[in-house]
Design a protein around this motif. Sequence first.
Motif, mmCIF file in Angstrom:
data_model
loop_
_atom_site.group_PDB
_atom_site.id
_atom_site.type_symbol
_atom_site.label_atom_id
_atom_site.label_comp_id
_atom_site.label_asym_id
_atom_site.label_seq_id
_atom_site.Cartn_x
_atom_site.Cartn_y
_atom_site.Cartn_z
ATOM 1 N N ASN A 74 0.860 -1.170 0.000
ATOM 2 C CA ASN A 74 0.000 0.000 0.000
ATOM 3 C C ASN A 74 0.901 1.227 0.000
ATOM 4 N N GLU A 78 -3.022 3.738 -1.861
ATOM 5 C CA GLU A 78 -3.397 2.921 -3.020
ATOM 6 C C GLU A 78 -2.762 1.541 -2.903
ATOM 7 N N ASP A 79 -3.517 0.512 -3.323
ATOM 8 C CA ASP A 79 -3.018 -0.860 -3.265
ATOM 9 C C ASP A 79 -2.344 -1.243 -4.579
#
Length: 92
Positions: A74, A78-79
Amino acid sequence: MADVNIRPLADRVLVAPDAAEEKTASGIIIPDSAKEKPQRGKVIAIGNGKKDEPITVKVGDNVLYGKYSGTEINVEGEDFLIMRESDIYAIV
C-alpha cells in the motif's frame, strides 16, 4: 492514478490491480466477504530486467496474473502488487 515513486528492481513489476467485481452478470450484488481477488491489472512500473532476460512488458500494459501472485503493498493509500515478470501470464 497518481505517479508512484517506486522503482522495481531486476525482473520485478509493479501492478495496480483492477477493482473486484461488484455484481454478477445477472445483477446480483456480491458481498465483500465473497469477492474474488482480481487477476487483472495495469503495469505501473518495471525493473531493468536481468542480464540475459530483458523485461517484455511495458508501463501501461494491461496484464493477467495468477490469483496468488505477487506481494501486496500500500503506497499513499493505493493498493499495488509487486511481482516477478514470470508471474504474469499474458498481456491483454
